[in-house]
Each structure stands twice: as C-alpha cells, then as structure tokens.
Design an enzyme around this catalytic site. Structure first.
Site, mmCIF file in Angstrom:
data_model
loop_
_atom_site.group_PDB
_atom_site.id
_atom_site.type_symbol
_atom_site.label_atom_id
_atom_site.label_comp_id
_atom_site.label_asym_id
_atom_site.label_seq_id
_atom_site.Cartn_x
_atom_site.Cartn_y
_atom_site.Cartn_z
ATOM 1 N N LYS A 15 -2.437 15.897 9.228
ATOM 2 C CA LYS A 15 -1.897 15.576 7.894
ATOM 3 C C LYS A 15 -2.594 16.379 6.801
ATOM 4 O O LYS A 15 -1.953 16.922 5.895
ATOM 5 C CB LYS A 15 -2.109 14.064 7.687
ATOM 6 C CG LYS A 15 -1.663 13.499 6.374
ATOM 7 C CD LYS A 15 -1.405 12.004 6.495
ATOM 8 C CE LYS A 15 -2.601 11.126 6.222
ATOM 9 N NZ LYS A 15 -2.855 10.887 4.800
ATOM 10 N N ARG A 20 -1.792 21.077 2.839
ATOM 11 C CA ARG A 20 -2.230 22.374 2.301
ATOM 12 C C ARG A 20 -1.280 23.493 2.712
ATOM 13 O O ARG A 20 -0.994 24.397 1.917
ATOM 14 C CB ARG A 20 -3.640 22.671 2.789
ATOM 15 C CG ARG A 20 -4.688 21.772 2.110
ATOM 16 C CD ARG A 20 -5.822 21.457 3.036
ATOM 17 N NE ARG A 20 -6.955 20.827 2.379
ATOM 18 C CZ ARG A 20 -7.131 19.510 2.262
ATOM 19 N NH1 ARG A 20 -6.228 18.670 2.740
ATOM 20 N NH2 ARG A 20 -8.206 19.021 1.657
ATOM 21 N N GLY A 87 -3.041 10.063 -2.032
ATOM 22 C CA GLY A 87 -4.141 10.585 -2.844
ATOM 23 C C GLY A 87 -4.313 12.082 -2.658
ATOM 24 O O GLY A 87 -4.611 12.807 -3.606
ATOM 25 N N ARG A 115 -6.596 4.118 -7.893
ATOM 26 C CA ARG A 115 -7.634 5.031 -7.384
ATOM 27 C C ARG A 115 -8.100 6.003 -8.473
ATOM 28 O O ARG A 115 -7.331 6.386 -9.349
ATOM 29 C CB ARG A 115 -7.098 5.780 -6.150
ATOM 30 C CG ARG A 115 -6.807 4.788 -5.026
ATOM 31 C CD ARG A 115 -6.306 5.459 -3.788
ATOM 32 N NE ARG A 115 -7.306 6.327 -3.217
ATOM 33 C CZ ARG A 115 -7.068 7.137 -2.186
ATOM 34 N NH1 ARG A 115 -5.847 7.191 -1.647
ATOM 35 N NH2 ARG A 115 -8.021 7.894 -1.701
ATOM 36 N N SER A 159 -15.926 15.275 -2.159
ATOM 37 C CA SER A 159 -14.480 15.109 -2.012
ATOM 38 C C SER A 159 -13.790 16.437 -1.745
ATOM 39 O O SER A 159 -13.784 17.337 -2.591
ATOM 40 C CB SER A 159 -13.885 14.483 -3.284
ATOM 41 O OG SER A 159 -12.476 14.563 -3.222
ATOM 42 N N GLN A 161 -10.607 16.670 -1.449
ATOM 43 C CA GLN A 161 -9.396 16.689 -2.274
ATOM 44 C C GLN A 161 -9.701 17.323 -3.626
ATOM 45 O O GLN A 161 -8.949 18.181 -4.108
ATOM 46 C CB GLN A 161 -8.885 15.261 -2.477
ATOM 47 C CG GLN A 161 -8.383 14.604 -1.209
ATOM 48 C CD GLN A 161 -7.968 13.158 -1.416
ATOM 49 O OE1 GLN A 161 -8.234 12.564 -2.464
ATOM 50 N NE2 GLN A 161 -7.314 12.588 -0.416
ATOM 51 N N ASP A 309 -12.855 9.050 6.878
ATOM 52 C CA ASP A 309 -11.654 8.316 7.305
ATOM 53 C C ASP A 309 -11.875 7.592 8.632
ATOM 54 O O ASP A 309 -11.104 6.703 8.990
ATOM 55 C CB ASP A 309 -10.460 9.272 7.434
ATOM 56 C CG ASP A 309 -10.021 9.798 6.077
ATOM 57 O OD1 ASP A 309 -10.331 9.153 5.061
ATOM 58 O OD2 ASP A 309 -9.384 10.868 6.033
ATOM 59 N N ARG A 340 -11.981 -0.298 1.604
ATOM 60 C CA ARG A 340 -12.141 -0.319 3.070
ATOM 61 C C ARG A 340 -13.488 -0.902 3.499
ATOM 62 O O ARG A 340 -13.660 -1.202 4.686
ATOM 63 C CB ARG A 340 -11.940 1.090 3.647
ATOM 64 C CG ARG A 340 -10.495 1.524 3.573
ATOM 65 C CD ARG A 340 -10.249 2.873 4.237
ATOM 66 N NE ARG A 340 -8.836 3.216 4.144
ATOM 67 C CZ ARG A 340 -8.349 4.434 4.312
ATOM 68 N NH1 ARG A 340 -9.169 5.450 4.575
ATOM 69 N NH2 ARG A 340 -7.052 4.667 4.237
ATOM 70 N N ARG A 384 -4.948 2.852 7.560
ATOM 71 C CA ARG A 384 -6.120 2.922 8.440
ATOM 72 C C ARG A 384 -6.694 1.528 8.727
ATOM 73 O O ARG A 384 -7.263 1.295 9.794
ATOM 74 C CB ARG A 384 -7.180 3.857 7.861
ATOM 75 C CG ARG A 384 -6.650 5.296 7.748
ATOM 76 C CD ARG A 384 -7.703 6.351 7.890
ATOM 77 N NE ARG A 384 -7.157 7.634 7.491
ATOM 78 C CZ ARG A 384 -6.377 8.416 8.255
ATOM 79 N NH1 ARG A 384 -6.055 8.053 9.469
ATOM 80 N NH2 ARG A 384 -5.907 9.571 7.783
HETATM 81 C C1 S3P Z 1 -8.709 14.342 2.440
HETATM 82 C C2 S3P Z 1 -9.981 14.131 1.980
HETATM 83 C C3 S3P Z 1 -10.638 12.823 2.019
HETATM 84 C C4 S3P Z 1 -9.946 11.883 2.991
HETATM 85 C C5 S3P Z 1 -8.463 11.880 2.841
HETATM 86 C C6 S3P Z 1 -7.913 13.275 3.069
HETATM 87 C C7 S3P Z 1 -8.126 15.681 2.315
HETATM 88 O O1 S3P Z 1 -10.577 12.245 0.738
HETATM 89 O O2 S3P Z 1 -10.438 10.564 2.821
HETATM 90 O O3 S3P Z 1 -7.863 10.981 3.751
HETATM 91 O O4 S3P Z 1 -7.088 15.961 2.960
HETATM 92 O O5 S3P Z 1 -8.695 16.483 1.576
HETATM 93 P P1 S3P Z 1 -11.661 12.560 -0.395
HETATM 94 O O6 S3P Z 1 -11.546 13.985 -0.781
HETATM 95 O O7 S3P Z 1 -11.317 11.639 -1.541
HETATM 96 O O8 S3P Z 1 -12.986 12.215 0.237
#
Ligand code: S3P
Length: 426
Positions: A15, A20, A87, A115, A159, A161, A309, A340, A384
C-alpha cells in the site's frame, strides 16, 4: 481449538509503495504501469483524488496505467477533495499540491479529521505554501502562490509521510530542500523518485532533493506484496504450533522489515528462501516463517518508529514470549487511525494478557494463555485494530471468522478468503 498456519501466499501489492507509485506516475511524463496494485480503500482514495485533479487512469484488475502529466499541471477539482480515511494520501498530496492552480479544499472522515496535520502544514509553510488547517486538522485549504523556495526542515516526529510530502514540494522549489528526521524511516519515496530521474540523495538522517527542472520519467513497477499485511500472518505463523508459511514476492525493504529483526532476536525462525530480487527500486523475496518459541526483548525508539504499523501485532507476540518485553517510544500510535495504544491494551487485556504502559513504553509479560470473551464485538473501527482482534482470537483458539469487519477493507479486503486458505485445525 488449536490452529496452525500452513501454505504459501502472495499478498496484494504494498500500500505504501502503491500510493507513491500512483503519485509519481501522475507527475511523470508518459505512461507509468503498476502491477499487483492493491484494491484497499486507501489506494482508491489516492486514485480518486488524482483523477479529480485531472490525471487519467486505466485499470484492468490489478494492472494500472497512469497517464502522467509531465509536471504539476493540476486541474481545479469541481468539489472538495475527499481523503476519506487515508493519512498517507493526505500528507503526501499536500506536498504535491504545495503550489496549486487555485484554492483547493481537502476533507476527511471522522477518524482522519482527528489526526494531526500541522506536522506537514508547518514545513510546507516554511517553503512558501499558503495552507490553512482547521486548528491543526482537516478540513484544509491550500491557496495558490507564485513560487516555492527550498528550505532545511528538521522534523521532530519520525514520519515517512511528512518526509515524503516535503520531498514532493521540494521538486517544485527554486533551490535545494533538505529534510532531517530523528529516524531513517521507510524510504519508498526516495527510491522511486530517484528511479524516475529526480536528484534525491540520503546522507545519514538527512535527505536532500533538488528542484526538478525536466519532467520525471515514467516507471514500470511490479509491486512487492505488502509487508504490513504479511505481518498479521508472520506473527500468527510464529505463534501457532507447527506452522510453516511461505510468502513469495514479499517486500524486503530494510526500512519496512524491522518486525522481522525484532522477532528474530526473540527467537523467531525466518529465512529468505530464494535469491532476493529488486523490482525497479524495491527489494523483494520469498520469506519462509516457521513456528518458534519466543523470548522477551527490548524494542528501542528507532525500531518502534520503523515498525510503527506492526507494533500492536508485536505486542500480541510478546504476550506469548517468556519474560518481560519492553516496547519503547510508542507515543505515535496514539495518533493513527485510532488511539492504537488504548485499543491494543483493551484488546489484549480482554484476552487476559499482561500489558501495561509505563510512560511512553509498553511492558508486556508472558507467556500468558489467552482466552477471549464469548461475545467479542469490534473494539475499534480501525483496520489494524480489527486485524489485531482477529489474530488475538486465533491465538486464543476462537472460531475462525467467516466474515471480517468492513473496516479491514481499508488495507486488506482479501482477509476473509485468506483466513479460510491458511488457517487449519490441528
Ligand atoms: C506510512 C507511514 C507511517 C505509517 C503509515 C504509512 C507511509 O505513518 O504509519 O501507515 O506510507 O509513509 P507516519 O509517517 O505518520 O509514521
């Protein structure tokens, strides 16, 4: 009842990499093709928002063609962009949209709207983006600006993300951008961008990206199967007697497989049984998992961030390990699709496990035989957490579910089918 896990299975594509690949495909010049695209709800959200921004897709089953626009040539959407539960879509997309053609409004479902979004909005503002959150959350408005400038961003949260959103904005800036974080988090964005021709390099905990002056090249990607989905089965096959499981074409990117490092240290039995290969930019191989008894361990802050995760499933494994396992620095789990920390404790304690919080750490003692209540409704509508509840039930010997909660489809719509396929009576 006692179960064992037997078989071989290739899961849907990863995923995290899929988000990306779709986004980089959207800004590359020409056709990006993606095989083994997962069909979970979050990926559909990424496809839908990119389509609303003018990107064309052609999909046949799990094969996707993205008709890239050769730059950041977004069309103004006719309605607010609905980010639903995702997210990853939100934080990465904010970087892609850092310099939009007109004002764009982004919204999310109830869970996503709770969030934190300042962690990405703040750095983007440093680069010149005009972005307004709703007290740090969605809904978010992002306004046109003349140009973006490079910046040196220091993240206090680990992070991937946020790092990725900043890298997407960095492609559009007028000078170099660097992003430094406390941990080297999953690096799919860096790997795929480099493959597409971007000038992006990592030096320790810093990633540097240069402005993209020519269009990115399209990619041909066969997605490795999702490590976070596999984690459900890796933990079950480690715990349930006589289990033997093969996971072909599994993503083996070292920034994602920290759960294996931790479980192996606890005594877990894992082998890569074929020659690992790399598709485009991502390593993959066939992992073999066998049941093994576990010893406790200490999981440090870097490992926690990388296995974020998988920590709830690791906590389940720790309930069956001999001794006290300490999982440090779990705070980020509080701001995922649900809290969580609380949800994991509720699920595991209901089954009789010994897990408690000490500051930002979990202390888990074992081994504890698990028993679940006869009637055990869904504790938290979070994919999850629903999967943790199902895994806990199987370790406790509860009947194999014939249906799973709808929320699981956010990442793993095939779970009901796979349960029937891989779980056997012993
Ligand atoms: C992810 C980064 C993580 C992860 C999320 C997917 C990603 O989050 O928990 O399920 O694909 O970059 P964070 O960047 O908030 O840690």
């Amino acid at each position: 009842m006692t179960y064992t896990i037997q078989g071989s299975i290739r899961f849907p594509g990863d995923k995290s990499i899929a988000h990306r690949a779709l986004m980089i495909g959207a800004i590359a010049a020409g056709e990006t093709t993606i095989d083994h695209l997962p069909d979970g709800g979050d990926i559909q959200t990424t496809i839908d928002v990119l389509a609303a921004l003018g990107v064309n897709f052609e999909q046949t089953g799990t094969h996707m063609t993205v008709h890239g626009q050769g730059g950041f040539h977004w069309q103004t959407p006719t309605a607010p962009l609905a980010l639903n539960n995702s997210g990853t879509t939100t934080r990465l997309l904010l970087g892609l949209l850092a310099c939009p053609p007109s004002t764009i409004l982004l919204t999310g479902d109830q869970s996503l709207s709770a969030r934190p979004m300042e962690r990405i909005a703040g750095p983007l503002r440093q680069m010149g983006t005009q972005i307004a959150t709703t007290e740090g959350h969605l809904p978010i408005q992002i306004h046109p600006v003349a140009n973006l400038h490079g910046a040196h961003i220091h993240l206090t949260v680990a992070s991937a993300q946020v790092k990725s959103g900043i890298l997407f904005a960095g492609l559009q800036a007028d000078s170099e951008t660097t992003v430094t974080g406390p941990v080297h988090t999953r690096d799919h964005t860096e790997r795929l961008l480099a493959k597409a021709g971007a000038n992006v390099v990592r030096q320790g905990l810093t990633v540097r990206i240069q402005p993209q002056t020519t269009p990115l090249q399209p990619l041909t990607i066969d997605l490795a199967s999702d490590f976070s989905t596999a984690a459900f089965w890796i933990v079950l096959a480690t715990l349930l007697p006589d289990s033997q499981l093969q996971l072909p074409s599994l993503s083996l990117n070292p920034t994602r497989t920290t759960l294996l490092d931790i479980l192996a240290r606890m005594g877990g039995d894992f082998q890569v049984v074929d020659f690992p290969r790399t598709d485009v930019a991502e390593p993959m191989g066939t992992l073999q998992v066998r049941q093994q008894s576990l010893q406790s361990t200490i999981v440090d802050a870097t490992e926690s961030a990388r296995a974020i995760d998988e920590l709830p499933l690791l906590a389940l494994a720790a309930t069956q390990a001999e001794g006290e396992t300490v999982i440090q620095h779990i705070g980020e789990l509080r701001v995922k699709e649900s809290n969580r920390i609380a949800a994991t404790e509720t699920i595991l304690q209901a089954a009789g496990a010994h897990i408690r919080q000490n500051g930002e750490n979990w202390l888990i003692t074992g081994p504890t035989p698990l028993n679940i209540p006869q009637h055990w409704p869904l504790i938290m509508p979070d994919h999850r957490m629903a999967m943790l509840q199902i895994a806990t039930g199987l370790v406790a010997g509860a009947p194999v579910p014939t249906t799973v909660p709808n929320v699981v489809a956010v990442s793993y719509p095939e779970l009901t089918y796979d349960l029937q396929k891989l779980v056997q009576f012993r």
